[in-house]
Design an enzyme around this catalytic site. Structure first.
Site: not given
Length: 456
Positions: A163, A364, A298, A74, A118, A300
């Site tokens: 995002e 991600e 994504n 990606r 992005h 985290y």
């Protein structure tokens, strides 16, 4: 733990973070060029001028991907390479780079997953209002069509936005990302115009025959402090109410319009208190509600909140009055982010329940640690443990019924980590920023073995 036979294993990067070559082959200036060259915006005054020099070293990087057994890569297109001013004529030399990149990937039997945005908006568009200007959404659709016209015969998987919450609310709300504006009304308008751009671009891609289209969000389970380590903990009514509101502002603000063509009432209320809703025109939600095939996730760390009566809204969260953003009782990465692997399975199951008609992909997931290169090796045991823990939760989410198609580690390479500059290393491949030498870390070799056995 064995994953489904057709599960996609890969890695992810982004153009400004790795490419460098910011003045080559007709590339225009982006908002991240401007932002990073403004003193005080980025740690140590770092910029993406050289980054990992992927623009010149992409063949070697693809060779590394092949050695690791990646099935998917990606990457994002730098809009200023395609249209230096953000509109008008197409720069053939910019498109030619991505032609070469895609062909090299296919020759290595690696599927290209293209992200169109992005965060590196052409500075020329920002000078005309950026994402606060409704016209930018239409320019984005034009750009998407131009890229698909060139690459669509070889690329099956397309992402419109990466995002949008970060791009809107850290870029236009609290100003810690490019373009560095600080206005909650601008942030709300930008978020809507990004969604409008997503809808228009999705329609353009479909018209061109795009096979699969994805919208990627930075989503997190919104938990109270007690729920972080105890999923069965029952929050107070006040805590549950603020968690519901923050989930609407973080995740539903983007996925509800894209999947259902509606905004949550909490988002409308936040917009009304921050500049009004005049930017939301009749027919916009119908345009945004263009069918997508996948939601990119994504993840985290969790978002931890509790009731905070009387607290003002956080600059990055218009509509977050009376909310206290709390910390999780958990170990942390070098970014200070709490490590809560089961937050990923909780999130994936929730998204699969809320949006059952759309598949999911982890686009991600990764962590920064204080990596040290010694005797030609990087023994990053913390990262291996992080990835192992999160992949086990991916497996549990699949067992619980989540329609999850694949996992892309963040990131292939150490790179320019936005406002943190080069201080934070997320890569499974170490990059020496003096020589640009690449060295696969222990985590890369571990990930190679996970891919080979399709499991843990």
């Amino acid at each position: 733990m064995i994953f489904p036979e057709d599960f996609v294993w890969g890695a992810a990067t982004a153009s400004y973070q790795i490419e460098g070559a910011v003045k080559e082959d007709g590339r225009g200036q982006s908002i991240w060029d401007t932002f990073s060259h403004t003193p005080g915006n980025v740690a140590d005054g770092d910029t993406g001028d050289v980054a990992c020099d992927h623009y010149h070293r992409y063949k070697d990087d693809i060779g590394l991907m092949g050695e690791l057994g990646l099935a998917a890569y990606r990457f994002s297109i730098a809009w200023p390479r395609i249209q230096p001013d953000g509109e008008g004529s197409i720069n053939p030399r910019g498109l030619a780079f991505y032609d070469r990149l895609v062909d090299e990937l296919l020759a290595a039997k690696i599927s290209p997953y293209v992200t169109l945005y992005h965060w590196d908006l052409p500075q020329g568009l920002e000078d005309r209002g950026g994402w606060t200007n409704r016209d930018t959404a239409y320019r984005f659709a034009d750009y998407a069509q131009a890229v698909h016209d060139r690459l669509g015969d070889r690329v099956s998987d397309w992402t419109t936005l990466n995002e949008p919450w970060v791009a809107a609310f850290l870029g236009y709300g609290n100003g810690v990302h490019a373009p560095g504006r600080r206005d909650p009304g601008d942030a709300m308008r930008s978020a809507h115009h990004m969604l409008l751009g997503h809808g228009l671009a999705t329609r353009a891609l479909r018209a061109g025959g795009a096979q699969r289209i994805m919208l990627v969000v930075n989503s997190s389970p919104v938990l109270t402090p007690a729920q972080v380590n105890d999923p069965s903990a029952v929050p107070s009514e006040a805590d549950a109410a603020v968690a519901h509101r923050i989930h609407a502002l973080l995740t539903r603000q983007f996925l509800d319009p894209a999947v259902y063509g509606t905004y949550p009432e909490e988002v409308i209320a936040a917009a009304e208190r921050n500049g009004g809703t005049g930017h939301i025109q009749d027919g916009d939600l119908a345009l945004i509600n263009a069918p997508i095939d996948l939601i990119g996730v994504n993840y985290y760390n969790p978002c931890v909140v509790e009731a905070g009566p009387g607290l003002p809204a956080d600059a990055a969260w218009p509509g977050s009055e009376d909310v206290k953003f709390a910390t999780a009782d958990a170990p942390t990465t070098a970014m200070g982010w709490p490590i809560v692997p089961d937050g990923l399975s909780r999130l994936l199951v929730r998204l699969s329940e809320d949006y059952p008609q759309v598949g999911l992909m982890v686009t991600e997931n990764g962590a920064a640690f204080e990596d040290v290169l010694e005797n030609g090796r990087v023994h990053d045991a913390q990262r291996v443990a992080y990835l192992d823990g999160h992949l086990r939760e991916v497996g549990r989410a699949i067992e619980a019924g989540a329609d999850l198609r694949g996992y892309l580690v963040w990131s292939l390479l150490d790179n320019f980590e936005w406002a943190e500059g080069y201080r934070r290393r997320f890569g499974i491949v170490h990059v020496d920023y003096g020589t640009l030498t690449r060295v696969p870390k222990d985590s890369a070799l571990w990930y190679r073995d996970v891919i080979r056995r399709n499991g843990l």
